[in-house]
Design an enzyme around this catalytic site. Structure first.
Site, PDB file in Angstrom:
ATOM      1  N   HIS A   1       8.379  -2.185   9.950  1.00  0.00           N
ATOM      2  CA  HIS A   1       8.971  -2.766  11.168  1.00  0.00           C
ATOM      3  C   HIS A   1      10.327  -2.180  11.553  1.00  0.00           C
ATOM      4  O   HIS A   1      11.299  -2.918  11.758  1.00  0.00           O
ATOM      5  CB  HIS A   1       9.099  -4.283  11.024  1.00  0.00           C
ATOM      6  CG  HIS A   1       7.832  -5.013  11.356  1.00  0.00           C
ATOM      7  ND1 HIS A   1       7.237  -4.949  12.604  1.00  0.00           N
ATOM      8  CD2 HIS A   1       7.025  -5.807  10.606  1.00  0.00           C
ATOM      9  CE1 HIS A   1       6.143  -5.676  12.609  1.00  0.00           C
ATOM     10  NE2 HIS A   1       5.976  -6.208  11.401  1.00  0.00           N
TER      11      HIS A   1
ATOM     12  N   ASP B   1       8.422  -1.877  15.969  1.00  0.00           N
ATOM     13  CA  ASP B   1       8.772  -3.192  16.538  1.00  0.00           C
ATOM     14  C   ASP B   1       9.691  -3.971  15.599  1.00  0.00           C
ATOM     15  O   ASP B   1       9.734  -3.756  14.388  1.00  0.00           O
ATOM     16  CB  ASP B   1       7.517  -4.034  16.834  1.00  0.00           C
ATOM     17  CG  ASP B   1       6.802  -3.590  18.107  1.00  0.00           C
ATOM     18  OD1 ASP B   1       7.443  -2.944  18.949  1.00  0.00           O
ATOM     19  OD2 ASP B   1       5.598  -3.871  18.238  1.00  0.00           O
ATOM     20  N   ARG B   2      10.417  -4.898  16.210  1.00  0.00           N
ATOM     21  CA  ARG B   2      11.345  -5.795  15.508  1.00  0.00           C
ATOM     22  C   ARG B   2      12.646  -5.092  15.114  1.00  0.00           C
ATOM     23  O   ARG B   2      13.707  -5.442  15.577  1.00  0.00           O
ATOM     24  CB  ARG B   2      10.722  -6.417  14.253  1.00  0.00           C
ATOM     25  CG  ARG B   2       9.480  -7.232  14.511  1.00  0.00           C
ATOM     26  CD  ARG B   2       9.786  -8.446  15.340  1.00  0.00           C
ATOM     27  NE  ARG B   2       8.713  -9.436  15.264  1.00  0.00           N
ATOM     28  CZ  ARG B   2       8.773 -10.628  15.811  1.00  0.00           C
ATOM     29  NH1 ARG B   2       9.849 -10.988  16.478  1.00  0.00           N
ATOM     30  NH2 ARG B   2       7.765 -11.462  15.725  1.00  0.00           N
TER      31      ARG B   2
ATOM     32  N   ARG C   1      -1.983 -17.830  14.803  1.00  0.00           N
ATOM     33  CA  ARG C   1      -1.475 -16.825  15.732  1.00  0.00           C
ATOM     34  C   ARG C   1      -2.166 -16.897  17.093  1.00  0.00           C
ATOM     35  O   ARG C   1      -1.712 -16.277  18.050  1.00  0.00           O
ATOM     36  CB  ARG C   1      -1.691 -15.424  15.151  1.00  0.00           C
ATOM     37  CG  ARG C   1      -1.086 -15.191  13.782  1.00  0.00           C
ATOM     38  CD  ARG C   1      -1.507 -13.821  13.254  1.00  0.00           C
ATOM     39  NE  ARG C   1      -1.124 -13.597  11.878  1.00  0.00           N
ATOM     40  CZ  ARG C   1       0.057 -13.094  11.483  1.00  0.00           C
ATOM     41  NH1 ARG C   1       0.947 -12.780  12.387  1.00  0.00           N
ATOM     42  NH2 ARG C   1       0.322 -12.907  10.215  1.00  0.00           N
TER      43      ARG C   1
ATOM     44  N   ASP D   1       4.277  -3.734   5.726  1.00  0.00           N
ATOM     45  CA  ASP D   1       5.031  -3.607   6.981  1.00  0.00           C
ATOM     46  C   ASP D   1       6.431  -3.040   6.731  1.00  0.00           C
ATOM     47  O   ASP D   1       7.107  -3.438   5.779  1.00  0.00           O
ATOM     48  CB  ASP D   1       5.192  -4.976   7.639  1.00  0.00           C
ATOM     49  CG  ASP D   1       3.872  -5.687   7.899  1.00  0.00           C
ATOM     50  OD1 ASP D   1       2.973  -5.588   7.044  1.00  0.00           O
ATOM     51  OD2 ASP D   1       3.751  -6.347   8.934  1.00  0.00           O
TER      52      ASP D   1
ATOM     53  N   ASN E   1      -1.367  -4.384  13.670  1.00  0.00           N
ATOM     54  CA  ASN E   1      -1.461  -5.011  14.985  1.00  0.00           C
ATOM     55  C   ASN E   1      -0.289  -4.650  15.893  1.00  0.00           C
ATOM     56  O   ASN E   1      -0.355  -4.828  17.112  1.00  0.00           O
ATOM     57  CB  ASN E   1      -1.570  -6.536  14.849  1.00  0.00           C
ATOM     58  CG  ASN E   1      -0.333  -7.157  14.246  1.00  0.00           C
ATOM     59  OD1 ASN E   1       0.070  -6.799  13.137  1.00  0.00           O
ATOM     60  ND2 ASN E   1       0.293  -8.096  14.934  1.00  0.00           N
ATOM     61  N   HIS E   2       0.790  -4.099  15.313  1.00  0.00           N
ATOM     62  CA  HIS E   2       1.923  -3.658  16.130  1.00  0.00           C
ATOM     63  C   HIS E   2       1.808  -2.205  16.571  1.00  0.00           C
ATOM     64  O   HIS E   2       2.687  -1.732  17.299  1.00  0.00           O
ATOM     65  CB  HIS E   2       3.242  -3.883  15.384  1.00  0.00           C
ATOM     66  CG  HIS E   2       3.764  -5.275  15.539  1.00  0.00           C
ATOM     67  ND1 HIS E   2       4.673  -5.635  16.512  1.00  0.00           N
ATOM     68  CD2 HIS E   2       3.471  -6.412  14.866  1.00  0.00           C
ATOM     69  CE1 HIS E   2       4.941  -6.921  16.413  1.00  0.00           C
ATOM     70  NE2 HIS E   2       4.220  -7.418  15.411  1.00  0.00           N
TER      71      HIS E   2
ATOM     72  N   ASP F   1       2.082  -1.610  10.918  1.00  0.00           N
ATOM     73  CA  ASP F   1       3.301  -2.236  11.430  1.00  0.00           C
ATOM     74  C   ASP F   1       4.536  -1.429  11.036  1.00  0.00           C
ATOM     75  O   ASP F   1       5.467  -1.943  10.394  1.00  0.00           O
ATOM     76  CB  ASP F   1       3.410  -3.694  10.972  1.00  0.00           C
ATOM     77  CG  ASP F   1       2.559  -4.625  11.816  1.00  0.00           C
ATOM     78  OD1 ASP F   1       1.688  -4.128  12.550  1.00  0.00           O
ATOM     79  OD2 ASP F   1       2.750  -5.850  11.736  1.00  0.00           O
TER      80      ASP F   1
ATOM     81  N   HIS G   1       0.867  -7.803   6.849  1.00  0.00           N
ATOM     82  CA  HIS G   1       0.793  -8.663   8.028  1.00  0.00           C
ATOM     83  C   HIS G   1       1.579  -9.969   7.939  1.00  0.00           C
ATOM     84  O   HIS G   1       1.826 -10.606   8.947  1.00  0.00           O
ATOM     85  CB  HIS G   1      -0.692  -8.969   8.303  1.00  0.00           C
ATOM     86  CG  HIS G   1      -1.021  -9.507   9.657  1.00  0.00           C
ATOM     87  ND1 HIS G   1      -0.432  -9.066  10.818  1.00  0.00           N
ATOM     88  CD2 HIS G   1      -1.913 -10.471  10.040  1.00  0.00           C
ATOM     89  CE1 HIS G   1      -0.957  -9.708  11.847  1.00  0.00           C
ATOM     90  NE2 HIS G   1      -1.856 -10.571  11.401  1.00  0.00           N
TER      91      HIS G   1
ATOM     92  N   HIS H   1      -4.707  -3.860   7.359  1.00  0.00           N
ATOM     93  CA  HIS H   1      -3.454  -4.525   7.689  1.00  0.00           C
ATOM     94  C   HIS H   1      -3.589  -6.037   7.729  1.00  0.00           C
ATOM     95  O   HIS H   1      -2.788  -6.764   7.136  1.00  0.00           O
ATOM     96  CB  HIS H   1      -2.922  -4.031   9.041  1.00  0.00           C
ATOM     97  CG  HIS H   1      -1.645  -4.709   9.425  1.00  0.00           C
ATOM     98  ND1 HIS H   1      -0.440  -4.406   8.824  1.00  0.00           N
ATOM     99  CD2 HIS H   1      -1.381  -5.700  10.324  1.00  0.00           C
ATOM    100  CE1 HIS H   1       0.507  -5.169   9.337  1.00  0.00           C
ATOM    101  NE2 HIS H   1      -0.037  -5.965  10.250  1.00  0.00           N
TER     102      HIS H   1
END
Length: 384
Positions: free
Chosen positions: A105, A135-136, A261, A103, A164-165, A132, A288, A213
């Site tokens: 991010h 995001d963030r 989750r 990731d 997943n993002h 990923d 992840h 991922h």
């Protein structure tokens, strides 16, 4: 005995039939032994320790540039051989590597640091980024456009897998949609959404290592062919193999359990072992989840996690890491690094000189989604 009977009674049909059956069984056993010995044969690479080999000061021949084969190296090598000289054994043993990152991010300056530490992507320095990307962090647009640029530049040596993002629901909640609309337009976000749907869900390296991922599956029996047949050009469903590849996590105990989750599952060492044996793989690499050291080896070495966003969300204090895979054995070689910049301040527009609206701040938890189930808080113990 059957062969002796056939010699004594060459016209005995029953003796001939039993001899043929016996001969068939012997051949089958021999074939099974041959396969077994091939499967367990130890690679020569396992006995090599290339990193500990030293090039003596008196050696004046061709040397690899940072462990990479370049055109200049090849020209020098051909001239060296033309003069009937011997290449140093460290260079002769050297094998190409691929770098696997987890990731990122939206942490653009940490992405730049990876390239500073490990070299820019090229035909001789291939990369796999394991989802990923967005995001963030405050610089998701810069991260994804940089990665897309390298994918266009080196389509066969730079690979991007979906996380997943890379989905609409997560982008709406955790910042990427707001960031794109603030820096560009809603139409631009819609285009990103379309492109994300075409990203591969997994990648297999030399038939030995599978990269995805999230992780493995809620049900047994999934094969590589099943993964290849997944219709990926869509938003992920709330269950099934596509969802699992993006969302599942390993657990230390055997079996499966409900995911913390609220999406997919957690899978144990026995699930990993069964999947690898069924598909004749050595181990899996996934991302992840935040890990304090930037990586984690679990399930008796068969499940490796790599995470490349150090000091995640500007407060987790974790290291980042990336993995080198090289040689026929593809043993993971971990490289750690620390964060180089704070994510606390959003970037400025290039022409306006005023801060962008805080539309993508990574500090809020989202409303549970009907599609995904309950989402995790903004800064969970493991990366959403």
């Amino acid at each position: 005995p059957s062969a002796s009977v056939v010699k004594v009674r060459p016209n005995d049909k029953d003796a001939k039939l039993k001899y043929q059956e016996c001969h068939k069984i012997v051949k089958q056993k021999a074939f099974e032994r041959a396969i077994a010995s091939d499967e367990h044969k130890r690679s020569v690479v396992d006995s090599l320790d290339i990193e500990s080999m030293t090039i003596e000061d008196e050696y004046s021949g061709p040397k690899l540039d940072g462990g990479k084969v370049t055109l200049a190296f090849m020209k020098e090598l051909m001239q060296w051989y033309k003069e009937q000289k011997k290449l140093h054994r460290k260079c002769a043993y050297q094998t190409e590597k691929v770098t696997v990152c987890g990731d990122t991010h939206g942490q653009y300056y940490d992405l730049l640091n990876i390239f500073e530490l490990n070299g820019l992507p090229s035909e001789s320095n291939p990369y796999i980024f394991n989802g990923d990307f967005v995001d963030r962090g405050s610089f998701s647009v810069e991260v994804i456009l940089t990665l897309f640029g390298f994918k266009l530049l080196y389509p066969d040596h730079f690979h991007l897998l979906r996380g997943n993002h890379e989905t609409d629901n997560m982008n709406q909640i955790y910042g990427f949609e707001g960031e794109v609309k603030a820096k560009y337009t809603a139409q631009m976000f819609a285009l990103f959404s379309e492109v994300f749907e075409w990203l591969p869900l997994a990648q297999c390296i030399n038939g030995k290592v599978l990269i995805m991922h999230g992780g493995l599956f809620s049900e047994d029996g999934v094969t590589l062919d099943d993964i290849r047949k997944i219709e990926r050009n869509r938003q992920p469903p709330d269950s099934g193999p596509m969802c699992d590849l993006l969302w599942s996590d390993p657990q230390p105990q055997n079996g499966r359990s409900i995911s913390k989750r609220g999406v997919s599952c957690q899978f144990g060492p026995d699930v990993t072992k069964s999947f690898l044996e069924r598909n004749r793989l050595d181990y899996i690499i996934r991302s992840h989840e935040v890990k304090p050291e930037g990586y984690e080896v679990a399930h008796d070495g068969k499940c490796v996690t790599v995470f490349s966003a150090p000091n995640y969300c500007d407060q987790m204090g974790n290291k980042g890491s990336y993995i080198h895979l090289r040689g026929s054995d593809l043993r993971p070689d971990f490289h750690q690094f620390t964060a180089v910049v704070s994510l606390g301040t959003p970037p400025l527009p290039l022409s306006l000189g005023t801060p962008l609206p805080p539309a993508w701040g990574p500090v809020e938890s989202g409303t549970p989604s009907k599609t995904w189930g309950p989402l995790e808080p903004a800064i969970p113990e493991s990366c959403p």
